[in-house]
Design an enzyme around this catalytic site. Structure first.
Site, mmCIF file in Angstrom:
data_model
loop_
_atom_site.group_PDB
_atom_site.id
_atom_site.type_symbol
_atom_site.label_atom_id
_atom_site.label_comp_id
_atom_site.label_asym_id
_atom_site.label_seq_id
_atom_site.Cartn_x
_atom_site.Cartn_y
_atom_site.Cartn_z
ATOM 1 N N GLU A 26 0.844 -1.210 0.000
ATOM 2 C CA GLU A 26 0.000 0.000 0.000
ATOM 3 C C GLU A 26 0.871 1.249 0.000
ATOM 4 O O GLU A 26 1.925 1.275 0.648
ATOM 5 C CB GLU A 26 -0.879 0.024 1.262
ATOM 6 N N ASP A 27 0.430 2.272 -0.684
ATOM 7 C CA ASP A 27 1.148 3.536 -0.621
ATOM 8 C C ASP A 27 0.895 4.241 0.704
ATOM 9 O O ASP A 27 1.805 4.810 1.296
ATOM 10 C CB ASP A 27 0.767 4.449 -1.800
ATOM 11 N N ASP B 76 -4.713 5.451 5.765
ATOM 12 C CA ASP B 76 -5.338 6.660 6.300
ATOM 13 C C ASP B 76 -6.359 6.204 7.347
ATOM 14 O O ASP B 76 -6.008 5.945 8.494
ATOM 15 C CB ASP B 76 -5.966 7.407 5.115
ATOM 16 N N PHE C 173 -2.712 16.275 3.392
ATOM 17 C CA PHE C 173 -2.986 15.595 2.126
ATOM 18 C C PHE C 173 -1.692 15.514 1.328
ATOM 19 O O PHE C 173 -1.115 16.524 0.942
ATOM 20 C CB PHE C 173 -4.051 16.343 1.329
ATOM 21 N N ARG D 2 0.795 11.947 -9.504
ATOM 22 C CA ARG D 2 1.269 10.610 -9.123
ATOM 23 C C ARG D 2 2.719 10.386 -9.537
ATOM 24 O O ARG D 2 3.419 9.570 -8.973
ATOM 25 C CB ARG D 2 0.416 9.520 -9.782
HETATM 26 C C1 PRP Z 1 -5.827 5.760 -1.272
HETATM 27 C C2 PRP Z 1 -4.552 4.995 -0.960
HETATM 28 C C3 PRP Z 1 -5.035 3.833 -0.134
HETATM 29 C C4 PRP Z 1 -6.301 4.363 0.520
HETATM 30 C C5 PRP Z 1 -6.038 4.649 1.962
HETATM 31 O O1 PRP Z 1 -6.369 5.206 -2.425
HETATM 32 O O2 PRP Z 1 -3.914 4.591 -2.124
HETATM 33 O O3 PRP Z 1 -5.345 2.719 -0.934
HETATM 34 O O4 PRP Z 1 -6.662 5.570 -0.153
HETATM 35 O O5 PRP Z 1 -7.149 5.262 2.561
HETATM 36 P P1 PRP Z 1 -7.945 4.614 3.756
HETATM 37 O O6 PRP Z 1 -6.949 4.054 4.739
HETATM 38 O O7 PRP Z 1 -8.714 5.782 4.325
HETATM 39 O O8 PRP Z 1 -8.849 3.568 3.217
HETATM 40 P P2 PRP Z 1 -7.512 5.947 -3.265
HETATM 41 O O9 PRP Z 1 -8.830 5.442 -2.822
HETATM 42 O O10 PRP Z 1 -7.254 7.425 -3.203
HETATM 43 O O11 PRP Z 1 -7.319 5.426 -4.716
HETATM 44 P P3 PRP Z 1 -6.076 5.567 -5.710
HETATM 45 O O12 PRP Z 1 -4.948 4.790 -5.086
HETATM 46 O O13 PRP Z 1 -6.579 4.979 -6.967
HETATM 47 O O14 PRP Z 1 -5.744 7.031 -5.839
#
Ligand code: PRP
Length: 195
Positions: A99-100, A103, A152, A165
């Protein structure tokens, strides 16, 4: 979206060094002959996966799962939707979710349940970034790159309205003037792992 201003939080070199450190931690955490099945969470996880896979120094297989938890803005909605499922089964594989960022934890919790249902031999998680102050669920990654404040962040796979990105570093989106003035303090808050 116009080119949003941003301020570097973690330089490309800091990220590169920490990814190498995470790879070493992960290697130590598994028997030497373990082949890892890396599952990146799209879209944000694609850069981290590419860098991690190349410094792991282990045989790896790769798969992707795409979910969405954010809307078009800068806050999580807490709702997770599957956009693209895994291409291969995880049964008897040693799966490492890549995971990146964590949150609220809603995405990771959902993906762990989803992957666990496939019967992996082992299931662990690595996140480059962690925002524990935003958590709504009691969940942690097994390996974490940096703990960051509730700002953010963009770059290194992370977007704002699908932009930014590609940045080779992690940055904070600039907001009001007061926010910009606070950046020095914010950057110094970033917790870096003990070396
Ligand atoms: C982001 C990020 C994680 C997730 C974390 O993805 O890449 O997967 O949110 O948030 P959380 O812990 O509150 O669930 P996003 O939904 O923005 O999609 P993306 O990676 O396609 O930009």
């Amino acid at each position: 979206m116009a080119d949003a201003g941003h301020t570097v939080l973690l330089t490309a070199d800091q990220v590169k060094d920490r990814v190498a450190g995470l790879a070493a931690e992960i290697r130590r955490g598994y028997p030497a002959d373990t082949s890892l099945h890396l599952v990146a969470v799209l879209k944000g996880g694609f850069v981290f996966l590419a860098d991690l896979a190349r410094v792991l120094d282990r045989p790896v297989t790769i798969d992707f799962v795409a979910v969405s938890s954010y809307g078009a803005g800068t806050r999580s909605t807490g709702e997770v939707r599957l956009r693209q499922d895994l291409h291969v089964g995880v049964r008897d594989r040693d799966v490492l979710i890549v995971e990146d960022i964590i949150d609220t934890g809603e995405t990771l919790a959902w993906i762990l349940d989803h992957v666990r249902a496939g019967g992996p031999r082992s299931l662990r998680t690595v996140a480059l970034l962690d925002k524990p102050s935003r958590r709504t669920l009691d969940i942690e990654a097994d390996y974490v790159g940096f703990t960051i404040p509730d700002r953010f962040v963009v770059g290194y796979g992370l977007d704002h309205e699908e932009q930014l990105r590609h940045l080779p570093y992690v940055a904070v989106l600039d907001g009001a003037p007061a926010e910009r003035e606070a950046m020095t303090a914010i950057v110094s808050e970033v917790s870096r792992p003990a070396s």
